[in-house]
Design a protein around this motif. Structure first.
Motif, PDB file in Angstrom:
ATOM      1  N   GLU A  28       0.793  -1.238   0.000  1.00 14.64           N
ATOM      2  CA  GLU A  28       0.000   0.000   0.000  1.00 14.64           C
ATOM      3  C   GLU A  28       0.821   1.281   0.000  1.00 14.64           C
ATOM      4  N   SER A  29       2.076   1.212   0.460  1.00 14.63           N
ATOM      5  CA  SER A  29       2.836   2.467   0.585  1.00 14.63           C
ATOM      6  C   SER A  29       4.304   2.263   0.208  1.00 14.63           C
ATOM      7  N   TRP A  31       6.752   3.006   2.075  1.00 13.68           N
ATOM      8  CA  TRP A  31       7.412   2.427   3.245  1.00 13.68           C
ATOM      9  C   TRP A  31       7.257   0.896   3.234  1.00 13.68           C
ATOM     10  N   ARG A  32       6.070   0.440   2.897  1.00 18.76           N
ATOM     11  CA  ARG A  32       5.796  -1.009   2.898  1.00 18.76           C
ATOM     12  C   ARG A  32       6.687  -1.725   1.887  1.00 18.76           C
ATOM     13  N   ASP A 105       6.150  -4.593  12.660  1.00 18.67           N
ATOM     14  CA  ASP A 105       5.669  -3.200  12.585  1.00 18.67           C
ATOM     15  C   ASP A 105       4.287  -2.903  13.125  1.00 18.67           C
ATOM     16  N   ARG A 106       3.395  -3.894  13.220  1.00 19.69           N
ATOM     17  CA  ARG A 106       2.077  -3.655  13.821  1.00 19.69           C
ATOM     18  C   ARG A 106       1.829  -4.676  14.928  1.00 19.69           C
ATOM     19  N   VAL A 157      -1.373   0.551  14.243  1.00 15.95           N
ATOM     20  CA  VAL A 157      -0.639   1.803  14.018  1.00 15.95           C
ATOM     21  C   VAL A 157      -1.587   2.984  13.819  1.00 15.95           C
ATOM     22  N   ARG A 161      -1.496   6.054  16.370  1.00 15.73           N
ATOM     23  CA  ARG A 161      -1.081   7.372  15.855  1.00 15.73           C
ATOM     24  C   ARG A 161      -2.172   8.409  16.093  1.00 15.73           C
ATOM     25  N   PHE A 185      -3.917   4.285   4.130  1.00 15.92           N
ATOM     26  CA  PHE A 185      -2.455   4.294   3.978  1.00 15.92           C
ATOM     27  C   PHE A 185      -2.003   4.397   2.518  1.00 15.92           C
ATOM     28  N   ASN A 214       0.389   8.357   7.419  1.00 14.50           N
ATOM     29  CA  ASN A 214       1.630   7.971   6.722  1.00 14.50           C
ATOM     30  C   ASN A 214       1.941   8.963   5.602  1.00 14.50           C
ATOM     31  N   ASP A 242       6.681   8.151   8.438  1.00 14.74           N
ATOM     32  CA  ASP A 242       7.368   7.110   7.644  1.00 14.74           C
ATOM     33  C   ASP A 242       8.783   7.544   7.269  1.00 14.74           C
TER      34      ASP A 242
HETATM   35  O1  AHR Z   1       2.551  -0.352   9.880  1.00 16.03           O
HETATM   36  C1  AHR Z   1       3.339   0.651   9.360  1.00 16.03           C
HETATM   37  C2  AHR Z   1       2.560   1.491   8.405  1.00 16.03           C
HETATM   38  O2  AHR Z   1       1.992   0.695   7.404  1.00 16.03           O
HETATM   39  C3  AHR Z   1       3.346   2.536   7.660  1.00 16.03           C
HETATM   40  O3  AHR Z   1       3.452   3.731   8.348  1.00 16.03           O
HETATM   41  C4  AHR Z   1       2.507   2.705   6.449  1.00 16.03           C
HETATM   42  O4  AHR Z   1       3.132   3.381   5.395  1.00 16.03           O
HETATM   43  C5  AHR Z   1       2.217   1.288   6.145  1.00 16.03           C
HETATM   44  O5  AHR Z   1       1.287   1.058   5.249  1.00 16.03           O
END
Ligand code: AHR
Length: 312
Positions: A28-29, A31-32, A105-106, A157, A161, A185, A214, A242
Motif C-alpha cells: 500500500e505504501s 514504506w511497505r 511493525d504492527r 498503528v 497514531r 495508507f 503515513n 514514515d
Molecule cells: O505499519 C506501518 C505502516 O503501514 C506505515 O506507516 C505505512 O506506510 C504502512 O502502510
C-alpha cells in the motif's frame, strides 16, 4: 576451544537451513515496499530462505498464508498484521505446530501473549505525539483546524497514531481536529479524502493542517491541496509518518512541514532474535522497539541522503 569452534560452525549452518514465511500486509505504501525489500536483503545476508505472501490488505489472505506456512513446516513465521484483532485461532495452530511467530511493525490484541514471540515495532503513540507536539509549538497559541487522514481501519498503528496526536493537543483549545477519516495508507485514497475535506471546508480555507498517519497519504493530500489552488506547507501545513524519500523531496520544495521517521528494517531485528532463539533458546523481549525521531525541513537533504540503500 572445541566448543567455540562448534558454536561458530553451528550458527551459519543453522541460518542456512532456516526457512521463514513472511505474511506481508500488501504494498500500500512506499514504506511497505521498502520493508519488503529490506526483509529480502536481511534474509539473504544471513543465508535464510524467505517466502513472502502478499496479503493484499486482507486479514483472510494473511490467515491463509500463515496456514500454508504451517503446512510447509517453516522454521518461523513473520506477520505484519493488517488489523490488530482476530488472530487467536491461527496463532494457536502455529503454537501447536511449535513454530515461533514474530510480528513486524504492527501489534495485535490477544489474551495469550505466548501466541507470539515478539513484536518489532516503533512506539506509534509517540509518533503521533511528536507531530502533535510540533504543531502545538508551531502555532504558539494561534488557532488551527486540523484534518486527519487515518491509516487502515483496525490497524494498531492507525489507532495508536490517532491517540498520540489527540493526547498532544488535548490541552490546547486553539487546535481542533475538525475532520478525520481513513485514507487506507494509500496515496490515491489520501488524495481522494483530502479533496472531500477541502470541498467541505470552504475550499480548504478553514483547514490549517493535515495530519496524515503515513507519508503516502500526505503526498496524495499535497496533490489535492495544489489542485485546489492552495499552497501545501504554507496555506495548509502537513505532518506525517514514515520518512519516505518523496516526503523529504516535498520538504525541500517547501510543501511539507513535519515528519517522523519509521525504519523499514523490521525484519533485521526479528531475524536476530530468531537466530538467538534457535541457537540456545534465548527468549527475545516481547517488544523490540525501533527508534522514533522527528525531522523538519532543515533535516530533509540529510535524511534524503540516508535513504539510499535503505530499501527505497
Ligand atoms: O505499519 C506501518 C505502516 O503501514 C506505515 O506507516 C505505512 O506506510 C504502512 O502502510
Amino acid at each position: 576451544l572445541s566448543t567455540l569452534i562448534s558454536a561458530s560452525l553451528a550458527a551459519p549452518a543453522l541460518a542456512e537451513s532456516m526457512t521463514v514465511g513472511f505474511s506481508q500486509v500488501g504494498s500500500e505504501s512506499g514504506w511497505r515496499a521498502a520493508e519488503t525489500s529490506v526483509a529480502k536483503s536481511e534474509a539473504q545476508k544471513r543465508g535464510i530462505t524467505l517466502k513472502i505472501a502478499d496479503g493484499q490488505q486482507k486479514q483472510e489472505n494473511q490467515i491463509k498464508a500463515v496456514r500454508s506456512f504451517i503446512a510447509q513446516g517453516v522454521d518461523a513465521i513473520f506477520i505484519a498484521p493488517v488489523v490488530q484483532t482476530g488472530w487467536e485461532p491461527v496463532l494457536s495452530e502455529a503454537k501447536d505446530a511449535k513454530i515461533p511467530v514474530f510480528l513486524l511493525d504492527r501489534a495485535i490484541v490477544v489474551k495469550d501473549k505466548s501466541l507470539y514471540q515478539a513484536v518489532v515495532t516503533a512506539d506509534n503513540v509517540y509518533e503521533g505525539k511528536l507531530i502533535g507536539d510540533w504543531l502545538v509549538k508551531h502555532q504558539a497559541g494561534k488557532p488551527c483546524n486540523v484534518v486527519e487522514l487515518q491509516g487502515t481501519v483496525g490497524a494498531s498503528v492507525a489507532i495508536d497514531r490517532k491517540k498520540g496526536f489527540a493526547e498532544a493537543i488535548a490541552n490546547t483549545p486553539n487546535i481542533k481536529v475538525i475532520r478525520s477519516q481513513s485514507g487506507d495508507f494509500t496515496r490515491s485514497k489520501g488524495k481522494e479524502v483530502m479533496e472531500s475535506f477541502i470541498k467541505a471546508e470552504n475550499n480548504g480555507k478553514n483547514i490549517c493542517m493535515v495530519y496524515a498517519h503515513n507519508d503516502d497519504m500526505a503526498i496524495g493530500a499535497i496533490q489535492a491541496i495544489k489542485e485546489a489552488g492552495l499552497k501545501p506547507g504554507k496555506d495548509i501545513l502537513t505532518g506525517s509518518i514514515d520518512g519516505v524519500p518523496d516526503i523529504y523531496k516535498a520538504m525541500l520544495a517547501g510543501e511539507a512541514n513535519a515528519n517522523v521517521e519509521l525504519t523499514p528494517n523490521m525484519a533485521g531485528p526479528a531475524f536476530d532474535a530468531l537466530e538467538k532463539l534457535k541457537k540456545d533458546g534465548t527468549m527475545p523481549p516481547k517488544i523490540i522497539k525501533t527508534e522514533t525521531k522527528l525531522f523538519l525541513p532543515a533535516d530533509a537533504q540529510a535524511q534524503l541522503d540516508t535513504k539510499k540503500g535503505m530499501g527505497y
